[in-house]
Design a protein around this motif. Structure first.
Motif, PDB file in Angstrom:
ATOM      1  N   GLU A   1      -0.224   7.357   0.176  1.00 39.83           N
ATOM      2  CA  GLU A   1      -1.295   6.370  -0.023  1.00 39.83           C
ATOM      3  C   GLU A   1      -0.830   5.274  -1.001  1.00 39.83           C
ATOM      4  O   GLU A   1      -1.073   4.082  -0.766  1.00 39.83           O
ATOM      5  CB  GLU A   1      -2.538   7.056  -0.568  1.00 39.83           C
ATOM      6  CG  GLU A   1      -3.191   8.021   0.419  1.00 39.83           C
ATOM      7  CD  GLU A   1      -4.200   8.944  -0.245  1.00 39.83           C
ATOM      8  OE1 GLU A   1      -4.429   8.785  -1.475  1.00 39.83           O
ATOM      9  OE2 GLU A   1      -4.752   9.821   0.442  1.00 39.83           O
TER      10      GLU A   1
ATOM     11  N   GLU B   1      -0.370   1.275  -0.249  1.00 42.73           N
ATOM     12  CA  GLU B   1      -1.213   0.326  -0.995  1.00 42.73           C
ATOM     13  C   GLU B   1      -0.352  -0.706  -1.715  1.00 42.73           C
ATOM     14  O   GLU B   1      -0.678  -1.896  -1.732  1.00 42.73           O
ATOM     15  CB  GLU B   1      -2.091   1.076  -1.990  1.00 42.73           C
ATOM     16  CG  GLU B   1      -3.036   0.147  -2.763  1.00 42.73           C
ATOM     17  CD  GLU B   1      -3.891   0.889  -3.778  1.00 42.73           C
ATOM     18  OE1 GLU B   1      -4.586   0.203  -4.552  1.00 42.73           O
ATOM     19  OE2 GLU B   1      -3.860   2.145  -3.799  1.00 42.73           O
TER      20      GLU B   1
ATOM     21  N   ASN C   1      -0.422  -4.665  -1.181  1.00 44.53           N
ATOM     22  CA  ASN C   1      -0.685  -5.571  -2.298  1.00 44.53           C
ATOM     23  C   ASN C   1       0.386  -6.652  -2.405  1.00 44.53           C
ATOM     24  O   ASN C   1       0.091  -7.817  -2.704  1.00 44.53           O
ATOM     25  CB  ASN C   1      -0.738  -4.803  -3.613  1.00 44.53           C
ATOM     26  CG  ASN C   1      -1.966  -3.909  -3.727  1.00 44.53           C
ATOM     27  OD1 ASN C   1      -2.895  -4.009  -2.920  1.00 44.53           O
ATOM     28  ND2 ASN C   1      -1.972  -3.035  -4.717  1.00 44.53           N
TER      29      ASN C   1
ATOM     30  N   PRO D   1      -0.485  -0.184  -8.009  1.00 40.71           N
ATOM     31  CA  PRO D   1      -1.665   0.678  -8.192  1.00 40.71           C
ATOM     32  C   PRO D   1      -1.563   1.508  -9.464  1.00 40.71           C
ATOM     33  O   PRO D   1      -0.487   2.029  -9.809  1.00 40.71           O
ATOM     34  CB  PRO D   1      -1.641   1.562  -6.940  1.00 40.71           C
ATOM     35  CG  PRO D   1      -0.923   0.745  -5.912  1.00 40.71           C
ATOM     36  CD  PRO D   1       0.126  -0.013  -6.678  1.00 40.71           C
TER      37      PRO D   1
END
Length: 552
Positions: free
Chosen positions: A329, A333, A337, A453
């Protein structure tokens, strides 16, 4: 006699070996100086060859070519300001690091470097002969002294110039970055100004060359040590310095003053500029890397996007059965981004094929580190296949802590052409990621905001090569590991020094052991930007075979 003098400073980015390209940059700067009514245009140390050219400059065909290019450049720049440019020079059988003063279509003076640095990344004693300190040269009736780089770190050359009539000092440099280097330069130059009571112009180059990044930051000092002009760091700049002859001698007039950013920004910019220049100067335009969902590949991907743009970066997730859902994940992500390409390439099928191939030979043995390393090496194989197929340079992602103790798989996750975080300890990587999430600059090609993240920064680091694996299973916790490494590597300290600093002796001995036995890995590792004065490669040269250990 003139009472005004205009000097053009060309804080430029040369490419090692690109003699004609470097000459073209010099010619363009000279033209700008001519249009600005300058009396002289100055370029940095060894600019025509690029710096640091290492043993290349000793090759006869190379330095002969370089001298011819300078002589042609002098002829091209005959009608206008004097041109000063660094390059190699031969007298008899001696090779010198020289500063060429060109006027009226000819080279009228060769200033020869006297003090040859022979530490950290420099080997000038084995490359060049030392020139004798000499007096100033004359430009339009003004006597100028040019101590070359290291010559201005010692008082004797500038003292000779002052005693023989120099009216101001122009110091051409090829001075690479390490953290807090500017303060060191400034302190030395202020000392020369105090001793000679002469204005001093410090001219540095910019740009990346292998592991070194030249950070510019040229400046001008008046007697008393006052900075009257300061150019930006890492930027290509052509600027003009005006000097005026007063009753107290020559003085530089105030010019532009660019405030330099803090260490966090400078370190990050070094990683960006070094990668950008390494790609540009080697002929690549795109990169790829394995994106694990961990912090190291996250910062490397972010640096790559900031250096090259998202369209030129490919991130590849190569999961095994040990790859956590959180890593899957987080990696996706991050790629979203950053806006770069994200490929998903599971390694289970390839790993099974390799396991079956080796099964007859491994029969009767227990699974161990060998099987873990097969995963890493399979990833390296797949990433190199993508690199070959699409012409994208593979980036490797080991931080300085891992590089130091060999916590990486040779021919596996160490595979690659460049490593942007090679000289950044793991504990600093965490904070550098936080810095990037909170800061964006115009020289960054990537998006602003929290691109990395938070979970990537906060979760426990793991290689994910076996169930429930954590880096701390094999190594001291990173604050302990990095603290010991800073003593053993950055300060060249002892085991006793580690114990005196409060570290457990057993931890220090373990780290020392890993440090020494990993030398062979570092010998084969990809280059990466130098952020400190004790980076692995030219700053620290240890034998691969070494049975000595510190028993203090």
């Amino acid at each position: 006699m003139t009472d005004r003098f205009r000097l053009t400073l060309a804080q430029l980015n040369p490419t090692v070996g690109d003699l004609h390209g470097n000459a073209a940059k010099a010619r363009d700067a000279w033209q700008q100086g001519k249009e600005a009514g300058s009396d002289m245009v100055a370029l940095p140390e060894m600019f025509i060859t690029g710096y640091n050219a290492q043993d290349l400059v000793m090759k006869q065909a190379f330095h002969v070519d370089a001298i011819k290019v300078i002589e042609q450049l002098a002829a091209d720049c005959a009608d206008g300001p004097v041109l000063a440019i660094g390059g190699p020079w031969i007298e008899g059988t001696d090779l010198y690091n020289a500063y060429f003063i060109c006027s009226g279509g000819k080279v009228i003076r060769h200033v020869l470097k006297h003090h040859l640095p022979n530490e950290t990344v420099f080997d000038e004693v084995r490359i060049f002969s030392s020139g004798a300190p000499a007096g100033p040269y004359n430009v339009g009736g003004v006597r100028i002294g040019s101590p070359i780089c290291e010559d201005a770190w010692h008082e004797d050359v500038t003292e000779t110039l002052e005693e023989t009539g120099a009216e101001f000092l122009l110091v051409p440099n090829g001075s690479p970055y390490y953290r807090n280097k500017f303060e060191t330069r400034l302190n030395h130059m202020v000392a020369r100004v105090v001793e000679t009571e002469l204005p001093l112009i410090y001219l540095n180059m910019t740009g990346g060359q292998d592991d070194q990044v030249f950070d510019g930051g040229s400046f001008v000092l008046n007697p008393g040590g006052q900075i009257v002009l300061q150019l930006p760091v890492f930027e290509v700049v052509v600027a003009h310095v005006d000097l005026e002859c007063t009753s107290d001698g020559w003085r530089a007039l105030e010019g532009p003053f660019e405030k330099h950013p803090d260490d966090w920004e400078q370190d990050y910019r070094v990683m960006v500029e070094s990668l950008r220049d390494y790609l540009r100067k080697t002929g690549f335009s795109k990169v790829l890397l394995g994106l694990s969902g961990g912090i190291d590949s996250a910062i490397v991907a972010t640096v790559a996007v900031d250096a090259l743009g998202a369209e030129n970066v490919r991130c590849v997730m190569l999961p095994s059965e040990y790859t956590s859902s959180e890593s899957l994940e987080d990696a996706k992500e991050l790629a979203e981004n950053l806006g770069c390409r994200y490929d998903y390439v599971p390694i289970a099928e390839g790993r099974e094929a390799i396991t079956n191939t080796l099964a007859p030979l491994f029969a009767g043995t227990e699974a161990d580190l060998t099987e873990e390393n097969i995963q890493s090496r399979l990833r390296g194989l797949l990433l190199m296949a993508l690199s070959n197929k699409f012409g994208e340079m593979l980036l490797t992602t080991g931080n300085k802590s891992e590089v130091a103790v060999g916590y990486a798989t040779i021919y596996g996750d160490m595979a690659g052409g460049y490593n942007p975080i090679k000289d950044m300890y793991k504990t600093r990587v965490f904070d550098q990621c936080r810095w990037r999430n909170e800061n964006h600059r115009s020289w960054m090609a990537g998006q602003s905001g929290e691109v990395i993240p938070d979970r990537i920064i906060t979760k426990p680091p793991s290689a994910e090569l076996r169930d429930d694996q954590k880096d701390s299973d094999s190594l001291p916790d990173y604050p302990v590991l990095d603290g010991i490494l800073q003593i053993l590597v950055d300060r060249d300290g002892s085991i006793a020094d580690c114990v005196a600093a409060g570290f457990d002796r057993a931890d220090a001995k373990k780290v020392e052991h890993l440090l020494y036995i990993s030398e062979y890995k570092r010998f084969q590792s990809a280059p990466g930007p130098r952020l400190t004065k004790h980076a692995f490669w030219l700053d620290r040269r240890y034998p691969i075979v070494n049975r000595w250990r510190d028993n203090s």
